[in-house]
Design a protein around this motif. Structure first.
Motif, PDB file in Angstrom:
ATOM      1  N   LEU A  76       0.926  -1.284   0.071  1.00 49.29           N
ATOM      2  CA  LEU A  76       0.232  -0.055   0.003  1.00 49.29           C
ATOM      3  C   LEU A  76       0.874   1.186   0.069  1.00 49.29           C
ATOM      4  N   PRO A  77       0.548   2.093  -0.736  1.00 51.99           N
ATOM      5  CA  PRO A  77       1.404   3.468  -0.832  1.00 51.99           C
ATOM      6  C   PRO A  77       1.049   4.415   0.421  1.00 51.99           C
ATOM      7  N   VAL A  78       1.229   3.885   1.482  1.00 50.02           N
ATOM      8  CA  VAL A  78       0.956   4.841   2.770  1.00 50.02           C
ATOM      9  C   VAL A  78       2.326   4.713   3.590  1.00 50.02           C
ATOM     10  N   ASN A  79       2.532   5.540   4.585  1.00 52.53           N
ATOM     11  CA  ASN A  79       3.639   5.743   5.345  1.00 52.53           C
ATOM     12  C   ASN A  79       3.738   4.837   6.831  1.00 52.53           C
ATOM     13  N   GLY A  80       2.700   4.268   6.932  1.00 50.57           N
ATOM     14  CA  GLY A  80       2.723   3.437   8.222  1.00 50.57           C
ATOM     15  C   GLY A  80       2.299   3.836   9.256  1.00 50.57           C
ATOM     16  N   THR A  81       1.585   5.058   9.192  1.00 50.55           N
ATOM     17  CA  THR A  81       1.053   5.837  10.701  1.00 50.55           C
ATOM     18  C   THR A  81      -0.469   5.873  10.311  1.00 50.55           C
ATOM     19  N   LEU A  82      -1.145   5.770  11.204  1.00 49.41           N
ATOM     20  CA  LEU A  82      -2.530   6.168  11.676  1.00 49.41           C
ATOM     21  C   LEU A  82      -2.558   7.365  12.515  1.00 49.41           C
ATOM     22  N   VAL A 132      -5.889  -2.114  13.564  1.00 48.93           N
ATOM     23  CA  VAL A 132      -4.967  -1.842  12.526  1.00 48.93           C
ATOM     24  C   VAL A 132      -5.248  -2.673  11.442  1.00 48.93           C
ATOM     25  N   SER A 133      -5.613  -4.010  11.527  1.00 44.12           N
ATOM     26  CA  SER A 133      -5.982  -4.914  10.668  1.00 44.12           C
ATOM     27  C   SER A 133      -7.132  -4.475   9.939  1.00 44.12           C
ATOM     28  N   PHE A 134      -8.089  -3.886  10.727  1.00 46.62           N
ATOM     29  CA  PHE A 134      -9.441  -3.358   9.920  1.00 46.62           C
ATOM     30  C   PHE A 134      -9.245  -2.137   9.009  1.00 46.62           C
ATOM     31  N   ALA A 135      -8.185  -1.367   9.552  1.00 53.76           N
ATOM     32  CA  ALA A 135      -8.035   0.060   8.674  1.00 53.76           C
ATOM     33  C   ALA A 135      -7.094  -0.577   7.446  1.00 53.76           C
ATOM     34  N   GLU A 136      -6.252  -1.527   7.677  1.00 54.85           N
ATOM     35  CA  GLU A 136      -5.547  -1.926   6.501  1.00 54.85           C
ATOM     36  C   GLU A 136      -6.482  -2.552   5.408  1.00 54.85           C
ATOM     37  N   GLN A 137      -7.564  -3.444   5.846  1.00 57.36           N
ATOM     38  CA  GLN A 137      -8.532  -3.981   4.902  1.00 57.36           C
ATOM     39  C   GLN A 137      -9.326  -2.762   4.360  1.00 57.36           C
ATOM     40  N   MET A 139      -8.477   0.284   3.676  1.00 55.07           N
ATOM     41  CA  MET A 139      -7.787   0.912   2.882  1.00 55.07           C
ATOM     42  C   MET A 139      -7.529   0.093   1.321  1.00 55.07           C
ATOM     43  N   ARG A 140      -7.310  -1.101   1.795  1.00 53.10           N
ATOM     44  CA  ARG A 140      -7.024  -2.073   0.610  1.00 53.10           C
ATOM     45  C   ARG A 140      -8.533  -2.000  -0.363  1.00 53.10           C
ATOM     46  N   LYS A 141      -9.605  -2.257   0.231  1.00 52.48           N
ATOM     47  CA  LYS A 141     -11.038  -2.015  -0.540  1.00 52.48           C
ATOM     48  C   LYS A 141     -11.201  -0.710  -1.117  1.00 52.48           C
ATOM     49  N   GLN A 142     -10.887   0.529  -0.628  1.00 53.77           N
ATOM     50  CA  GLN A 142     -10.736   1.976  -1.168  1.00 53.77           C
ATOM     51  C   GLN A 142     -10.071   1.763  -2.467  1.00 53.77           C
ATOM     52  N   MET A 143      -8.768   1.233  -2.088  1.00 50.22           N
ATOM     53  CA  MET A 143      -7.935   1.226  -3.240  1.00 50.22           C
ATOM     54  C   MET A 143      -8.111   0.429  -4.565  1.00 50.22           C
ATOM     55  N   SER A 144      -8.892  -0.406  -4.195  1.00 49.69           N
ATOM     56  CA  SER A 144      -9.217  -1.544  -5.256  1.00 49.69           C
ATOM     57  C   SER A 144     -10.565  -1.014  -5.980  1.00 49.69           C
ATOM     58  N   THR A 145     -11.175   0.124  -5.335  1.00 47.56           N
ATOM     59  CA  THR A 145     -12.500   0.574  -6.055  1.00 47.56           C
ATOM     60  C   THR A 145     -12.182   1.919  -6.612  1.00 47.56           C
ATOM     61  N   THR A 146     -10.784   2.621  -6.471  1.00 47.90           N
ATOM     62  CA  THR A 146     -10.601   3.823  -6.775  1.00 47.90           C
ATOM     63  C   THR A 146      -9.961   3.516  -8.262  1.00 47.90           C
ATOM     64  N   PRO A 147     -10.393   4.151  -9.130  1.00 51.24           N
ATOM     65  CA  PRO A 147      -9.904   4.304 -10.702  1.00 51.24           C
ATOM     66  C   PRO A 147      -8.335   4.572 -10.539  1.00 51.24           C
ATOM     67  N   SER A 148      -7.729   3.915 -11.593  1.00 47.85           N
ATOM     68  CA  SER A 148      -6.154   4.490 -11.968  1.00 47.85           C
ATOM     69  C   SER A 148      -6.210   5.789 -12.230  1.00 47.85           C
ATOM     70  N   GLY A 149      -5.081   6.588 -11.865  1.00 49.16           N
ATOM     71  CA  GLY A 149      -4.903   7.947 -12.331  1.00 49.16           C
ATOM     72  C   GLY A 149      -5.651   8.925 -11.448  1.00 49.16           C
TER      73      GLY A 149
END
Length: 150
Positions: A76-82, A132-137, A139-149
């Motif tokens: 994931l392109p995030v910085n490891g911080t909540l 933390v696991s919930f937040a990661e899941q 984010m993964r859902k949000q990124m998979s539904t966000t169009p490229s670009g």
């Protein structure tokens, strides 16, 4: 890199504006704690940024607004911080292991707390590692539904 502050504030919902009166207990604003991390997150720390009491959360007690650093989100392109995550006392009791003397820098949680209040957010009642696991899941859902670009 994206900040992860938006991940937790509105994911669990409950009504209530928060009063800014801290409660007296083993936790205090500004404390840095070690906690039982997920595998791969060893060394991650949390900081209690603010403690609030509200009649809306009488069952769970005060709300502990924390920031968490040192999280590993593989791929994931995030910085490891909540930036901000609200927890119940029971969640902290089940998660923290010892106070840390670390002088690590934590993000300012005020923006996340303000958004959480605006959304009338709730609190996590699971362990910090589970949140933390919930937040990661999420984010993964949000990124998979966000169009490229985007």
């Amino acid at each position: 890199m994206r900040h992860l502050g938006l991940a937790c504030f509105g994911l669990v919902m409950a009504a209530g504006a928060m009063a800014a009166t801290p409660t007296v207990d083993r936790y205090a604003e500004g404390q840095v704690w070690e906690y039982q991390t997920r595998p791969g997150d060893q060394g991650s720390l949390l900081k209690i940024q603010k403690i609030e009491v509200s009649p809306q959360f009488t069952k769970s007690g005060p709300v502990y607004h924390v920031s968490i650093i040192g999280i590993h989100f593989d791929g994931l392109p995030v910085n490891g911080t909540l930036q901000h995550a609200p927890f119940s006392r029971a969640s902290l009791d089940a998660s923290v292991t010892k106070l840390s003397a670390s002088k690590a820098e934590f993000p300012d949680a005020n923006g996340g707390i303000a958004e959480w209040r605006k959304a009338q957010g709730g609190v996590f009642t699971v362990t910090v590692a589970e949140a933390v696991s919930f937040a990661e899941q999420t984010m993964r859902k949000q990124m998979s539904t966000t169009p490229s670009g985007s």
